[in-house]
Every structure is written in C-alpha cells, then in structure tokens.
Scaffold this motif. Structure first.
Motif, PDB file in Angstrom:
ATOM      1  N   VAL A   1      -8.634 -44.177 -15.991  1.00 41.29           N
ATOM      2  CA  VAL A   1      -8.832 -42.737 -15.828  1.00 41.29           C
ATOM      3  C   VAL A   1      -8.859 -42.118 -17.214  1.00 41.29           C
ATOM      4  CG1 VAL A   1      -7.956 -40.611 -14.820  1.00 41.29           C
ATOM      5  CG2 VAL A   1      -7.679 -42.772 -13.593  1.00 41.29           C
ATOM      6  N   GLU A   2     -10.013 -41.596 -17.580  1.00 44.22           N
ATOM      7  CA  GLU A   2     -10.159 -41.003 -18.913  1.00 44.22           C
ATOM      8  C   GLU A   2      -9.327 -39.736 -19.042  1.00 44.22           C
ATOM      9  OE1 GLU A   2     -12.086 -42.226 -21.477  1.00 44.22           O
ATOM     10  OE2 GLU A   2     -12.350 -44.020 -20.244  1.00 44.22           O
ATOM     11  N   SER A   3      -9.419 -38.869 -18.067  1.00 42.24           N
ATOM     12  CA  SER A   3      -8.652 -37.614 -18.100  1.00 42.24           C
ATOM     13  C   SER A   3      -8.609 -37.040 -16.696  1.00 42.24           C
ATOM     14  CB  SER A   3      -9.288 -36.605 -19.062  1.00 42.24           C
ATOM     15  OG  SER A   3     -10.588 -36.251 -18.621  1.00 42.24           O
ATOM     16  N   TYR A   4      -7.628 -36.167 -16.473  1.00 41.22           N
ATOM     17  CA  TYR A   4      -7.539 -35.453 -15.203  1.00 41.22           C
ATOM     18  C   TYR A   4      -6.766 -34.166 -15.424  1.00 41.22           C
ATOM     19  CZ  TYR A   4      -2.859 -37.580 -14.960  1.00 41.22           C
ATOM     20  OH  TYR A   4      -1.579 -37.987 -15.239  1.00 41.22           O
ATOM     21  N   SER A   5      -7.098 -33.160 -14.627  1.00 42.57           N
ATOM     22  CA  SER A   5      -6.434 -31.865 -14.749  1.00 42.57           C
ATOM     23  C   SER A   5      -4.976 -31.999 -14.333  1.00 42.57           C
ATOM     24  CB  SER A   5      -7.158 -30.814 -13.897  1.00 42.57           C
ATOM     25  OG  SER A   5      -7.224 -31.249 -12.553  1.00 42.57           O
ATOM     26  N   LYS A   6      -4.147 -31.190 -14.949  1.00 44.25           N
ATOM     27  CA  LYS A   6      -2.692 -31.322 -14.741  1.00 44.25           C
ATOM     28  C   LYS A   6      -2.108 -29.984 -14.299  1.00 44.25           C
ATOM     29  CE  LYS A   6      -2.131 -35.081 -18.077  1.00 44.25           C
ATOM     30  NZ  LYS A   6      -3.582 -35.301 -18.282  1.00 44.25           N
ATOM     31  N   LEU A   7      -2.193 -29.743 -13.005  1.00 44.06           N
ATOM     32  CA  LEU A   7      -1.517 -28.601 -12.415  1.00 44.06           C
ATOM     33  C   LEU A   7      -0.186 -29.100 -11.867  1.00 44.06           C
ATOM     34  CD1 LEU A   7      -1.607 -25.594 -11.563  1.00 44.06           C
ATOM     35  CD2 LEU A   7      -2.630 -26.360  -9.399  1.00 44.06           C
ATOM     36  N   LYS A   8       0.872 -28.829 -12.585  1.00 45.93           N
ATOM     37  CA  LYS A   8       2.185 -29.393 -12.246  1.00 45.93           C
ATOM     38  C   LYS A   8       2.680 -28.855 -10.919  1.00 45.93           C
ATOM     39  CE  LYS A   8       3.495 -30.052 -17.081  1.00 45.93           C
ATOM     40  NZ  LYS A   8       4.482 -29.752 -18.128  1.00 45.93           N
ATOM     41  N   PRO A   9       3.401 -29.702 -10.179  1.00 45.35           N
ATOM     42  CA  PRO A   9       3.757 -31.101 -10.486  1.00 45.35           C
ATOM     43  C   PRO A   9       2.599 -32.062 -10.189  1.00 45.35           C
ATOM     44  CG  PRO A   9       4.703 -30.447  -8.386  1.00 45.35           C
ATOM     45  CD  PRO A   9       4.043 -29.225  -8.945  1.00 45.35           C
ATOM     46  N   VAL A  10       2.375 -33.046 -11.072  1.00 46.94           N
ATOM     47  CA  VAL A  10       1.312 -34.022 -10.931  1.00 46.94           C
ATOM     48  C   VAL A  10       1.796 -35.349 -11.500  1.00 46.94           C
ATOM     49  CG1 VAL A  10       0.271 -33.325 -13.137  1.00 46.94           C
ATOM     50  CG2 VAL A  10      -1.109 -34.543 -11.426  1.00 46.94           C
ATOM     51  N   SER A  11       1.338 -36.456 -10.901  1.00 47.08           N
ATOM     52  CA  SER A  11       1.731 -37.778 -11.388  1.00 47.08           C
ATOM     53  C   SER A  11       0.624 -38.769 -11.074  1.00 47.08           C
ATOM     54  CB  SER A  11       3.042 -38.234 -10.736  1.00 47.08           C
ATOM     55  OG  SER A  11       2.891 -38.343  -9.329  1.00 47.08           O
ATOM     56  N   GLN A  12       0.542 -39.825 -11.920  1.00 43.09           N
ATOM     57  CA  GLN A  12      -0.454 -40.879 -11.723  1.00 43.09           C
ATOM     58  C   GLN A  12       0.249 -42.216 -11.564  1.00 43.09           C
ATOM     59  OE1 GLN A  12      -3.072 -41.605 -14.998  1.00 43.09           O
ATOM     60  NE2 GLN A  12      -4.280 -43.148 -13.911  1.00 43.09           N
TER      61      GLN A  12
ATOM     62  N   ILE B   1      -3.597 -40.409  -7.898  1.00 42.29           N
ATOM     63  CA  ILE B   1      -3.089 -39.237  -8.612  1.00 42.29           C
ATOM     64  C   ILE B   1      -2.556 -38.279  -7.558  1.00 42.29           C
ATOM     65  CG2 ILE B   1      -3.653 -37.349 -10.177  1.00 42.29           C
ATOM     66  CD1 ILE B   1      -5.977 -39.017 -11.205  1.00 42.29           C
ATOM     67  N   MET B   2      -1.307 -37.892  -7.693  1.00 44.28           N
ATOM     68  CA  MET B   2      -0.669 -37.011  -6.711  1.00 44.28           C
ATOM     69  C   MET B   2      -0.470 -35.627  -7.316  1.00 44.28           C
ATOM     70  SD  MET B   2       2.938 -37.375  -4.640  1.00 44.28           S
ATOM     71  CE  MET B   2       2.299 -38.682  -3.610  1.00 44.28           C
ATOM     72  N   TYR B   3      -0.974 -34.631  -6.575  1.00 48.07           N
ATOM     73  CA  TYR B   3      -0.792 -33.228  -6.963  1.00 48.07           C
ATOM     74  C   TYR B   3       0.142 -32.580  -5.945  1.00 48.07           C
ATOM     75  CZ  TYR B   3      -4.774 -33.651 -10.148  1.00 48.07           C
ATOM     76  OH  TYR B   3      -5.613 -34.024 -11.161  1.00 48.07           O
ATOM     77  N   GLY B   4       1.148 -31.900  -6.471  1.00 46.36           N
ATOM     78  CA  GLY B   4       2.058 -31.169  -5.604  1.00 46.36           C
ATOM     79  C   GLY B   4       3.381 -31.892  -5.421  1.00 46.36           C
ATOM     80  N   PRO B   5       4.214 -31.412  -4.530  1.00 44.49           N
ATOM     81  CA  PRO B   5       3.881 -30.370  -3.539  1.00 44.49           C
ATOM     82  C   PRO B   5       3.812 -28.965  -4.144  1.00 44.49           C
ATOM     83  CG  PRO B   5       6.167 -31.038  -3.310  1.00 44.49           C
ATOM     84  CD  PRO B   5       5.581 -31.945  -4.343  1.00 44.49           C
ATOM     85  N   TYR B   6       2.841 -28.170  -3.602  1.00 50.49           N
ATOM     86  CA  TYR B   6       2.701 -26.768  -3.966  1.00 50.49           C
ATOM     87  C   TYR B   6       3.161 -25.940  -2.776  1.00 50.49           C
ATOM     88  CZ  TYR B   6      -0.371 -28.854  -7.479  1.00 50.49           C
ATOM     89  OH  TYR B   6      -0.872 -29.625  -8.493  1.00 50.49           O
ATOM     90  N   GLU B   7       3.923 -24.893  -3.049  1.00 53.30           N
ATOM     91  CA  GLU B   7       4.501 -24.077  -1.989  1.00 53.30           C
ATOM     92  C   GLU B   7       3.968 -22.655  -2.042  1.00 53.30           C
ATOM     93  OE1 GLU B   7       8.706 -24.325  -2.338  1.00 53.30           O
ATOM     94  OE2 GLU B   7       8.811 -26.459  -1.777  1.00 53.30           O
ATOM     95  N   LYS B   8       3.922 -22.062  -0.852  1.00 54.22           N
ATOM     96  CA  LYS B   8       3.511 -20.671  -0.676  1.00 54.22           C
ATOM     97  C   LYS B   8       2.150 -20.409  -1.325  1.00 54.22           C
ATOM     98  CE  LYS B   8       8.263 -19.008  -0.388  1.00 54.22           C
ATOM     99  NZ  LYS B   8       9.289 -18.067  -0.938  1.00 54.22           N
ATOM    100  N   VAL B   9       1.146 -21.136  -0.816  1.00 58.73           N
ATOM    101  CA  VAL B   9      -0.218 -21.002  -1.337  1.00 58.73           C
ATOM    102  C   VAL B   9      -0.956 -19.985  -0.488  1.00 58.73           C
ATOM    103  CG1 VAL B   9      -2.359 -22.218  -1.853  1.00 58.73           C
ATOM    104  CG2 VAL B   9      -0.158 -23.394  -2.121  1.00 58.73           C
TER     105      VAL B   9
END
Length: 703
Positions: free
Chosen positions: A276-287, A292-300
């Motif tokens: 993976v060359e690059s990926y956007s990082k909207l925290k929380p994020v992990s590879q 690649i896991m994004y979230g959990p995001y609350e109250k969207v």
C-alpha cells in the motif's frame, strides 16, 4: 419552504397539463351528445347547425324532454341524409345520452387521482429512523468495488415503519452495477429494492427497501445491503513498462453514505496486496496485512461525505467486456444452442514501451498484470464446446468436466496488456429438458440472462437474443431485474417459412451478480413440429419429380443427329444382348438333351427336342442378323463386331452338331468304346470353352 414549493410545482406539472386539455374542450359543455342509428351507418352522414358535418356515431341535440314513463328521450334537430334522401328527426334512448359536462367532471377527477399518485411516488426521509450501527466492508482486491453494509436500523418514532431508504453518492450512481438487500437474520430473506426519489433532494436517486415485517417503535432491524461498482479504480501511473507492477488508486468515502443519522459505524477496506503506497488517515485508522480499518466513527450526520483515498498494488485482471452478444436458439427437438460473441479489453495501466515475448516467457515477474488466460465456467450439461476467433479455431484451450460445471480455460493467441483487446466466439449445446418445460402447447424457458465469462467479470453491454421455434406466439417475459427489451425481430434458418421470433434484451453494466434466470413463456402448437419433416418430404418429392420430367422429356428445339444416332445404336445393342441371352439359353437346353440321351438312349425323343431347339436358335440368329443390317448405317464398327460374333457362334454351333452326331451314330448304337468317347468329348468341350470365351470378350466390348 422554497424548496418544498418548487418540488410541489414540479410534481404539479402533469396536473397543469391536464387542466389545459380540459379547458380546450370546455367550450362544448353546453351541447348534449347522443348516438344516432341511421338506416345504414356506412352510407349516412349528419348535417347539424351551421352546416357542421358530424360522424355517424355522435351528434348534438338541444333538448331532453321527459317522457311519461320517466325515461328521458331527445330529439335531434338535424338532417340525416342517406342514399341521397332526407330523413326526419330520430328518437334517442336515454342510455345513449350524455353531456360534455359529465366528461369534464370525469377528467377533473382523473387529474386529481393522477396528481395524488405522482406525489405519492416520491418518498420522504423518516426522521424517526436511526442507523444504530453500520459495519461496512469495502473489497477493492479486483477490478470491481464491492461494498457490503450490515445496517442495524432503529425506529425511534411512535408508529410502525414498513420501508427504509438507501442512498449512494450522486457521483457514483453512473458506476453502480448492482444493488440488493436481504434481512440480516439467519434466514437471509431477500428484500425488494425499488428505485425512487425523495422530496427536497431533486433528482438524486434513492432506493426503497421493503421490510419483511413492520418495524415497530423502539425495535431494530438488521439489513445486509450489497452494492457493486465498476470503473472506480484508476491506474496510477496510467502507463507502466512490461516489468512494472500495476498500482491503482481508490477514491471513496470514509463514512457510510446514508439518509439517516448514524450512531456508530466501522469501515473495513480489503486491498489486493500488502503493498500500500498511501492511504487517507481519518482517525481512528489502522492497517493490518491487506486490510485497512476506519473507525469506529460515532454520531455521523446524514449524507456525510469525507474523501477516502487508497493507493495500492493491484495486479488483478482488469478485463472489461466491451460487448457481449449472447444468442440462445431453442429447438423442440431436444437441443438448445448457445453462442456468445465477446469483445474484451484490458482496461488497466497501458503498456509503455515495446513488448518482449522472450522476457515474458523467461521471467515470472514480467507482465504480472497481463492476462494470460480466461477461465470460463459453463453449465454442467454443456456439450460440443467450440472456441474460435476471426482466424479460426483456437487450440490453446483446455476443458475440464466437473461434477457441477464445465470449466473451460481459454488462452488467447497473445497475452493482453493494458489497452490491448481481443475478440472471440464460444458456443455449446444444452439438452432442452433441463431448461424447457411445457404443459400441452404452453412452454416455459428458464435460462440465465448472462452466464459466467470470468471471475469478477464486468460487461459494459450485454445483448441476449432468444430465438424461439417458428410459430411461437403469446410471448411473455419475466426478468429477475430491470432489462431493456428491444423490438422483436425474425430469424431465418433452414426450412423456415415465416421466420423464427427473436426476443432481444439488453443490459448495461452487468456483473456476476446478474447471473440469474429469466423466464420466457410462449405458446407453440405441437402440430407445427411436423412442418420441417413434411417440408423435407415434399422437397425430395418435387426433386424426384423434376428429375423424372427432365429425363423423360426432350426440351431441345432442334434434333441432334449425333445424339439420336447414339441412342439408336444403344437401343440396337440392348436388343442384341437380349437375343444373345436367348441364344445362349438354347445351348443350355441342348446340353440337357445330350445328358438325357446319354442316360435313356431314346433317339426319337432326342430328335424331337433338338428340332424345337434348332427352331428357336434359328429365330434368334435371324434377329441378330437383322440388327447387323440396321447397324451398318449408324455404327459400322459395331456391326463388324456383331458379324464377328455371328462367325464365332457359327463355329460353336458346328461343335454342338459334331457332338450330336457322335451321340446318335456312335454312342447309342455302341460303335465306340468308353475311352474313345471320353477323349473325343473332352476335345469338343475344350474347343467349346475356347469359343465361348472369345464370344464373352467380344460381348464386353459392346457394353
């Protein structure tokens, strides 16, 4: 309020159009119309006020007097002219009278109903629904983007809910290939998904999911929604060398796009490799590895968008079917022929620089993103499979027959790199009893609209043509999803007279999820199955009849003396053979009489029989002599041969005469001993055989 007013104005357009039409015809409201039954309607015309000519069916009249029986009758003040004669006013029944005012009222009611239905066709976002939890899985490991969402919907309102809305980013709608929903329970019940619009959102498309059961207040429902997108992965760089690996970029949304408020959500993206060359990082994020896991995001909030971008290595086959023409030819004689004409193109990173066949075969990492083979899965009953292109049959293929399918490994004549394309045809036969069902003259065809071409397939345009037997009618189609039905046509093949009906269907943006069965019902009289055999019988009968006529009749304008001469000679020779056969038969009878004389020594009986035989022999010899005379003018060479035949036959006759003399004068009186008789008879038989051989050789030259 301004948005709602504008939406209401848009929805009211059909109603306004109908009002204009009503206003146009309202000037006729003061007149009453009724039916006039003339003496002969085909020769009747009606002239009313101001010399206006009306149809023979409906014409105006100006009063409706009440009859004593309570039935209203009207008298039209018009002149009816039929066959040139004027006829006075005609009484009209009340049941045949109506006013244009009633028509206007009826049109107004229809307009109100249409307006209500049109407004009702649009949905509204239920603010009482909340996404309690959304787990989104985004698979970008192939050329397609597959998004699976497990949505837990909660009803926070006070009334039950029967439907749930689902939305897709407007810029992605053109890339959407497939959408489906099912209940998240253990049964995995498929739910109906219908395209719709939402008030206040303009032309933005939505999908209405009909729940299996009404969602009661305070309760939750779990939905599994699957969407498939095409052409969302862009090669970056757009051109690569033969030895380079293919990198692509995926632009998406960090949030699950939804018309409802989401309490909690998680997104898991699965890529094709660890690189993976690059990926956007909207925290929380992990590879981790290829995820690649994004979230959990609350109250969207609803309709939230935040750009996601992932740049990674993806050497999966980026193979696009630019056009797939699938032809299904149905035969009631037990076979269904399927032929697919396929145009494919590698839509990945374009090959930069020259192509080296030597490096491609020598190095395993050379051309890793190229396509060496196409693995196609056919139905298990497929037989007589063929695979060819414009040049001819392609032998670099391998077919494996499995228990539930036929796996066909197709190898093009050259590997496909980015920007390269190829064209090929694949066909096979299927037994009709597995796909065609009937009840008397009613038939049901159940087959796949599109079949498997390769894994993670994507077809821009799929055209399926179903060719039914000649004489099929009352055709009804039931498709598992929306397809475009083009105009029907006719297909002509062997022994067809009126043509076979062809049902043409078209679907854009087809993927593996569209491999589903359609149902085609039609009526076919079974007696028509005898049509083709009868046509064959009649064709052969006419052919033989024409041959008979051609052989028996002479169509020449002038006589051909040469041909007629040859025909006469042929006839003479045929007669000659007949007479010769009869003459040979006299020799056989002669031998039989000699054998009897040798046994019973009855010379008188022998002489009587020989006299009859000689008479027959003389008659046949005379007939042959006459033929010689006739042949001298047309075929002198043949006449010479027959003359030679006569000479040989004369020698044979003399040998038989010598044998007769020996039997009568020496054998019967006992003037010759046994040994002398045997020696003499052997000599005669030898001479007879030599003479007969010469005669046979000469006869062969006459054939």
């Amino acid at each position: 309020m301004r948005v709602k007013g504008r939406a209401l104005l848009i929805h009211a357009q059909p109603m306004l159009t109908l009002i204009i039409v009503i206003a146009t015809v309202s000037k006729y409201c003061s007149e009453t119309y009724g039916r006039v039954e003339g003496p002969n309607s085909s020769h009747t015309r009606v002239i009313g006020v101001n010399n206006v000519t009306y149809s023979t069916d409906w014409l105006p009249f100006n009063k409706q007097p009440q009859h004593s029986s309570g039935v209203a009758v009207g008298r039209a003040k018009v002149t009816i002219i039929t066959f040139g004669e004027e006829i006075g006013p005609v009484d009209l029944l009340y049941s045949e009278i109506f006013t244009m005012r009633s028509v206007v009222v009826l049109l107004c009611l229809c307009g109100v109903v249409l307006f209500c239905v049109h407004v009702k066709a649009s949905d509204s976002i239920n603010q009482d629904l909340v996404n309690k939890n959304v787990h989104r899985s985004v698979d970008v490991s192939s050329q397609l983007v597959r998004i699976s969402q497990k949505i837990t919907v909660e009803n926070t309102g006070k009334s039950g809910v029967k439907t749930v809305l689902f939305a897709v980013e407007q810029q992605l709608v053109k890339n959407l290939c497939f959408i489906s929903a099912q209940a998240g329970d253990s049964g995995k019940t498929h739910l109906k998904v219908v395209s719709t619009t939402v008030e206040g959102r303009g032309r933005e498309p939505f999908w209405r999911i009909n729940l299996e059961d009404t969602l009661q207040p305070g309760k939750t429902a779990v939905l599994d929604v699957e969407t498939v997108f095409s052409k969302l992965l862009a090669p970056l760089p757009a051109a690569i060398a033969q030895k380079e690996k293919q990198l692509v970029v995926y632009d998406g949304n960090h949030y699950a796009y939804s018309p409802y408020f989401t309490t909690k959500q998680t997104t898991v993206v699965t890529v094709a490799s660890r690189n993976v060359e690059s990926y956007s990082k909207l925290k929380p994020v992990s590879q981790s590895d290829t995820t690649i896991m994004y979230g959990p995001y609350e109250k969207v909030p609803a309709f939230s968008i935040d750009k996601m971008s992932i740049h990674y290595e993806n050497n999966a086959p980026f193979l696009t079917i630019t056009n797939l023409d699938r032809m299904i030819e149905v035969s009631h004689w037990g076979n269904i022929a399927v032929e697919e004409t396929i145009d494919v193109q590698h839509t990945g990173a374009i090959l930069k620089g020259p192509f080296s066949r030597y490096e491609y075969q020598r190095e395993s990492q050379s051309g890793v993103s190229s396509i060496k083979a196409i693995k196609t899965i056919l139905p298990a009953a497929a037989t007589d499979v063929y695979y060819r292109d414009e040049i001819g049959n392609i032998s670099t293929s391998n077919m494996r027959i499995l228990s539930d399918s036929v796996e066909l490994d197709l190898r093009p004549r050259f590997p496909l790199f980015g920007g390269w394309k190829t064209h090929y045809v694949i066909g096979y036969n299927l037994p009709s009893y597995e796909y065609l069902f009937n009840s008397k003259d009613d038939y049901l065809l159940k087959m796949r609209f599109v079949d498997h071409v390769y894994d993670d397939m994507y077809a821009e345009v799929v055209t399926t043509r179903i060719v039914l037997p000649e004489g099929s009618h009352d055709i009804q189609l039931s498709a598992p999803y929306q397809v475009e039905r083009l105009s029907d046509s006719l297909h002509y093949t062997y022994l067809d007279t009126t043509g076979r009906p062809v049902i043409t269907l078209r679907k854009r943006n087809a993927v593996e999820n569209h491999i589903q069965d359609f149902e085609l019902q039609y009526n076919f009289p079974r007696v028509l199955m005898l049509q083709e055999p009868l046509l064959v019988v009649i064709a052969f009968y006419l052919l033989f009849l024409l041959v008979i006529i051609y052989v028996r009749l002479d169509f020449s304008i002038t006589k051909d003396e040469g041909v007629e001469s040859r025909l006469r000679v042929s006839g003479y020779v045929e007669k000659l053979m007949g007479h010769q056969d009869k003459r040979v038969l006299t020799y056989s009878r002669f031998d039989d009489q000699l054998a009897k004389l040798k046994t019973n020594k009855d010379v008188s009986a022998f002489q009587a029989s020989i006299k009859s035989i000689n008479a027959d022999y003389k008659a046949e010899t005379g007939q042959i002599a006459d033929l010689v005379v006739k042949l001298k003018s047309d075929a002198p060479d043949v006449a010479d041969k027959i003359s030679e035949l006569q000479k040989l036959d004369k020698q044979l006759k003399e040998l038989y005469s010598q044998q007769q003399t020996m039997y009568v004068e020496k054998l019967v009186p006992g003037k010759i001993n046994r040994q002398q008789f045997l020696d003499f008879e052997n000599q005669l038989n030898k001479k007879k055989e030599e003479c007969i051989d010469k005669i046979n050789v000469l006869l062969k030259t006459l054939h």
